[in-house]
Motif scaffolding. Sequence first.
Motif, PDB file in Angstrom:
ATOM      1  N   LEU A   1      38.697  29.725  24.318  1.00  0.00           N
ATOM      2  CA  LEU A   1      38.368  29.224  25.657  1.00  0.00           C
ATOM      3  C   LEU A   1      36.923  29.555  26.016  1.00  0.00           C
ATOM      4  O   LEU A   1      36.227  28.739  26.629  1.00  0.00           O
ATOM      5  N   ARG A   2      36.475  30.744  25.655  1.00  0.00           N
ATOM      6  CA  ARG A   2      35.097  31.136  25.974  1.00  0.00           C
ATOM      7  C   ARG A   2      34.098  30.211  25.289  1.00  0.00           C
ATOM      8  O   ARG A   2      32.994  29.987  25.802  1.00  0.00           O
ATOM      9  N   ALA A   3      34.482  29.687  24.138  1.00  0.00           N
ATOM     10  CA  ALA A   3      33.610  28.773  23.398  1.00  0.00           C
ATOM     11  C   ALA A   3      33.807  27.326  23.816  1.00  0.00           C
ATOM     12  O   ALA A   3      33.387  26.415  23.112  1.00  0.00           O
ATOM     13  N   THR A   4      34.451  27.108  24.975  1.00  0.00           N
ATOM     14  CA  THR A   4      34.656  25.772  25.524  1.00  0.00           C
ATOM     15  C   THR A   4      33.852  25.639  26.805  1.00  0.00           C
ATOM     16  O   THR A   4      33.984  26.462  27.717  1.00  0.00           O
ATOM     17  N   ALA A   5      33.019  24.634  26.898  1.00  0.00           N
ATOM     18  CA  ALA A   5      32.196  24.446  28.085  1.00  0.00           C
ATOM     19  C   ALA A   5      33.067  24.189  29.311  1.00  0.00           C
ATOM     20  O   ALA A   5      34.118  23.552  29.220  1.00  0.00           O
ATOM     21  N   GLY A   6      32.621  24.699  30.457  1.00  0.00           N
ATOM     22  CA  GLY A   6      33.339  24.498  31.709  1.00  0.00           C
ATOM     23  C   GLY A   6      34.365  25.560  32.011  1.00  0.00           C
ATOM     24  O   GLY A   6      34.987  25.543  33.075  1.00  0.00           O
ATOM     25  N   VAL A   7      34.564  26.524  31.091  1.00  0.00           N
ATOM     26  CA  VAL A   7      35.580  27.566  31.264  1.00  0.00           C
ATOM     27  C   VAL A   7      34.922  28.853  31.752  1.00  0.00           C
ATOM     28  O   VAL A   7      33.898  29.288  31.213  1.00  0.00           O
ATOM     29  N   THR A   8      35.502  29.471  32.785  1.00  0.00           N
ATOM     30  CA  THR A   8      35.071  30.770  33.281  1.00  0.00           C
ATOM     31  C   THR A   8      36.304  31.645  33.478  1.00  0.00           C
ATOM     32  O   THR A   8      37.437  31.164  33.416  1.00  0.00           O
ATOM     33  N   PHE A   9      36.086  32.934  33.761  1.00  0.00           N
ATOM     34  CA  PHE A   9      37.187  33.890  33.800  1.00  0.00           C
ATOM     35  C   PHE A   9      37.166  34.697  35.093  1.00  0.00           C
ATOM     36  O   PHE A   9      36.140  35.267  35.464  1.00  0.00           O
ATOM     37  N   LEU A  10      38.314  34.722  35.754  1.00  0.00           N
ATOM     38  CA  LEU A  10      38.512  35.564  36.926  1.00  0.00           C
ATOM     39  C   LEU A  10      39.158  36.866  36.473  1.00  0.00           C
ATOM     40  O   LEU A  10      40.257  36.863  35.909  1.00  0.00           O
ATOM     41  N   ALA A  11      38.472  37.991  36.703  1.00  0.00           N
ATOM     42  CA  ALA A  11      39.044  39.297  36.391  1.00  0.00           C
ATOM     43  C   ALA A  11      39.940  39.687  37.554  1.00  0.00           C
ATOM     44  O   ALA A  11      39.480  40.134  38.593  1.00  0.00           O
ATOM     45  N   GLY A  12      41.255  39.498  37.396  1.00  0.00           N
ATOM     46  CA  GLY A  12      42.187  39.670  38.502  1.00  0.00           C
ATOM     47  C   GLY A  12      42.269  41.094  38.991  1.00  0.00           C
ATOM     48  O   GLY A  12      42.059  42.051  38.243  1.00  0.00           O
ATOM     49  N   GLU A  13      42.624  41.258  40.250  1.00  0.00           N
ATOM     50  CA  GLU A  13      42.675  42.572  40.872  1.00  0.00           C
ATOM     51  C   GLU A  13      43.694  43.472  40.194  1.00  0.00           C
ATOM     52  O   GLU A  13      43.522  44.678  40.118  1.00  0.00           O
ATOM     53  N   THR A  14      44.778  42.908  39.717  1.00  0.00           N
ATOM     54  CA  THR A  14      45.759  43.714  39.000  1.00  0.00           C
ATOM     55  C   THR A  14      45.746  43.383  37.506  1.00  0.00           C
ATOM     56  O   THR A  14      46.753  43.482  36.826  1.00  0.00           O
ATOM     57  N   GLY A  15      44.593  42.982  37.004  1.00  0.00           N
ATOM     58  CA  GLY A  15      44.464  42.745  35.581  1.00  0.00           C
ATOM     59  C   GLY A  15      45.002  41.412  35.120  1.00  0.00           C
ATOM     60  O   GLY A  15      44.924  41.096  33.939  1.00  0.00           O
ATOM     61  N   GLU A  16      45.556  40.609  36.027  1.00  0.00           N
ATOM     62  CA  GLU A  16      46.120  39.322  35.634  1.00  0.00           C
ATOM     63  C   GLU A  16      45.012  38.276  35.623  1.00  0.00           C
ATOM     64  O   GLU A  16      44.818  37.520  36.565  1.00  0.00           O
ATOM     65  N   GLU A  17      44.290  38.292  34.548  1.00  0.00           N
ATOM     66  CA  GLU A  17      43.105  37.459  34.438  1.00  0.00           C
ATOM     67  C   GLU A  17      43.475  35.977  34.496  1.00  0.00           C
ATOM     68  O   GLU A  17      44.384  35.523  33.808  1.00  0.00           O
ATOM     69  N   ASP A  18      42.745  35.238  35.319  1.00  0.00           N
ATOM     70  CA  ASP A  18      42.943  33.801  35.401  1.00  0.00           C
ATOM     71  C   ASP A  18      41.795  33.105  34.687  1.00  0.00           C
ATOM     72  O   ASP A  18      40.690  33.641  34.560  1.00  0.00           O
ATOM     73  N   VAL A  19      42.061  31.898  34.220  1.00  0.00           N
ATOM     74  CA  VAL A  19      41.058  31.075  33.558  1.00  0.00           C
ATOM     75  C   VAL A  19      40.752  29.896  34.460  1.00  0.00           C
ATOM     76  O   VAL A  19      41.658  29.290  35.040  1.00  0.00           O
ATOM     77  N   ARG A  20      39.482  29.561  34.616  1.00  0.00           N
ATOM     78  CA  ARG A  20      39.065  28.432  35.436  1.00  0.00           C
ATOM     79  C   ARG A  20      38.433  27.363  34.559  1.00  0.00           C
ATOM     80  O   ARG A  20      37.680  27.669  33.629  1.00  0.00           O
ATOM     81  N   LEU A  21      38.736  26.113  34.861  1.00  0.00           N
ATOM     82  CA  LEU A  21      38.150  24.967  34.173  1.00  0.00           C
ATOM     83  C   LEU A  21      37.529  24.077  35.229  1.00  0.00           C
ATOM     84  O   LEU A  21      38.225  23.603  36.136  1.00  0.00           O
ATOM     85  N   ARG A  22      36.211  23.883  35.143  1.00  0.00           N
ATOM     86  CA  ARG A  22      35.447  23.187  36.181  1.00  0.00           C
ATOM     87  C   ARG A  22      35.610  23.871  37.542  1.00  0.00           C
ATOM     88  O   ARG A  22      35.502  23.236  38.586  1.00  0.00           O
TER      89      ARG A  22
END
Length: 775
Positions: A119-140
Amino acid sequence: MKIRDPKPGAVAPTACRDAGKPHSSTLSSSSALLPLGAMLLAGSLSAMAQTPPTEASLPTVTVKEQAEPEEIKAKQTLRATETRIGKGQQALRDIPQNVTVMTERLIDDRNLDDFKDVLRATAGVTFLAGETGEEDVRLRGFSLGQAGDIYRDGMREGQLITRDTFATDRVEVLKGSASMLFGKGSTGGVVNQVTKQPFLMDRHEAELTVGSGNHKRAQVDLNKQLGPSSAVRLNAMVQDADNHGAKDDRRGLAASWRTGIGERHGFQVDLYHLKTDQRPIYNHPQLLTGAPGDLKRTIVPVLDAKNFYGLASDYLRSEQTVLSLSHALRFSATEELTTTLRHGRYKRDLWTTVVSFCQNNATLCPGQVVSLDNPPGPNTILSRNNFKGRRGISDITQVQSDYSNRFDLGGMKHHLTAGVDITVENALRNPNNGGGNLPVIPGNASTRLTTVGNPNDGASRPDTRTWSYNDFDAESLGLYVQNVASITPHVKLVGGLRFDHFRASYRDTAGNSGRMRDNLWSPRIGALFQPNEASSYYISFGESYNISGDTYQFALGNLAPGSANSRLANTPPEKSRNFEIGGKWDLFNQQATVGVALFRSEKYNERNTDPDSAATQMLLSGKRHATGLEINAAGRITPKWEVFYNHTWIPSAKIDRCNAATCNPNGMVQREGDRPGLTPKHSLSAWTTYRVAPQWRVGLGATYRSEQNPEGNRITTAPAFTVWDGMVEYTVDEKTTVKLNVSNLTDKTYVDGLYRGFYTPGAPRKVMLSLKTVF
């Protein structure tokens, strides 16, 4: 007559070749939808008994012999030309949306063993470091992980789990609205992992990798042909890595049996199991430029990215076990019905430490003040007295049946796809059980505190927590139909519609409960102009929905009347739409493909708190958009030179409308007119390889992300970064290769995941040496 490959190694017709691929499903005896699911599978199987293979039952199909199966070819190219992400086998040029495909060749070249690295090597993808560690992935800029938009073989997976690529043939990213195909969610797009499939050839592959952080990984890919139309495939993986304290141990097994390859009836059984035991770097404390009250403050990473400052008792454990049964009925070379039943259990257990700079605490660090003017040194004291703990268990049963047919009618060629899918999920959640703070006593200081110069100090705390769980049950039924009609040899019209019925019930640990249900219609329309075999132009429009149930199942807090979760459960779905216009071209003697797309993604009734009705629900008064350009390129420029390039440019992204009570115009929280968080203007991934000599191949890649804000924090900015990767491969003989990968060549310190008050660091330089042999 039966459709068979003329000999082992030949490939079935396009419409039949991969029809046995697994999709997924799950069972729950309490569900009223299960009888319908059973009927779907039974209906598919009963056709076998009713249509015995006779000479008249199926016309003769000519199968062109190929030198090797498609599953082998996929290992040798960065370019994909076909996909099943659009329901049924389709050429990428026939899909009126941007699709980025990461082939096995690309995944292997860049050593992308962790799915997050893909995912990191895919354009348009960013990462939310969740407050309780439940990381979310964002696309656009739109949620991907929390909305459940990550799939395996076209069927929804459990959310927020650790994933690996040991059994992955390719990863397909469909960008923009996809509700017509996949149902609720998919504002920014969907990601589909395609599992490796058995094929008609004996081929075995083994790989051993060692590297930085005492990294050791071994995996095998074993394929055995059992007869003229059946085969088994086994992928297994074991990994151990201490990563300077942030360990990452994994065990994986994927076994698949497939029979009836190329015949009227195809069957497949798949078992997938992955267990991970990690000790994650939850966060690094951040320092900011400027002073409190400034309108823009930039994060400055000051700690070594490899340093682990948590406790030895920290962990992130996940496990998934998935069984899939599939049947494909091929009425002809152009018509088929595929039905899949899948049950999966997904578990995630997190307990981790929040690290911060100790600031002038009279007991713990009197007089210590850390800032950019007084940066941390080896003796700077770090505090670790905030803990995050969360558990989740999901049982997901799915039944999915997809019908595909190509036919002529009314003087036009048609490609009709239709289907039904049923999902039943039971989820247990405990959202926040960190175990409480450690006592402030001198004898406990060695656990509570450490110093910058003493990472991975081995301190730990006992786990005395007890657990109770919120309980959620959700059921959904989806029906869809789509037709691609060729009104002229060069013009195709696309029209599709999906209906989803969703219902859920929930109970918290205090006995509060409730129910919700939604009925949703998701359209998709488009047009394609294909003047020749090498070019395709398209325009499309689609709508998506994010159901409140997909959020509250994973939200914090209780479900008492009047609580935020209770209001959310009463809130109608958010609506989104995607407009796109683009083109795709085959270049360099059709050895490479380039795609360009202009898009506008809108969420036009985003959830906000409404002061007039906050006691019962949230107001759908928000609106945000992202408008930009996508560029894709993949393939072979010359016989020696290959390229992959994926670039997302979003010059215009804005919170168009937001309730003042939510947007907080006088504070740090984002407000109307701001750019949404986790939506950088530019993000790109590039990779190129060149065979400099018959036995030597070199590769160079880059990942770039421009500056961005955390979600909900308009003042803090993460700086732009570029990370370079390199590869050198030596071919010992026709069966054996040795490969050296260096990721983050310059050992760049950068911000990867973002939250309002902290960040997770990007991976430091890693050196990996791999030995692979085919036998």
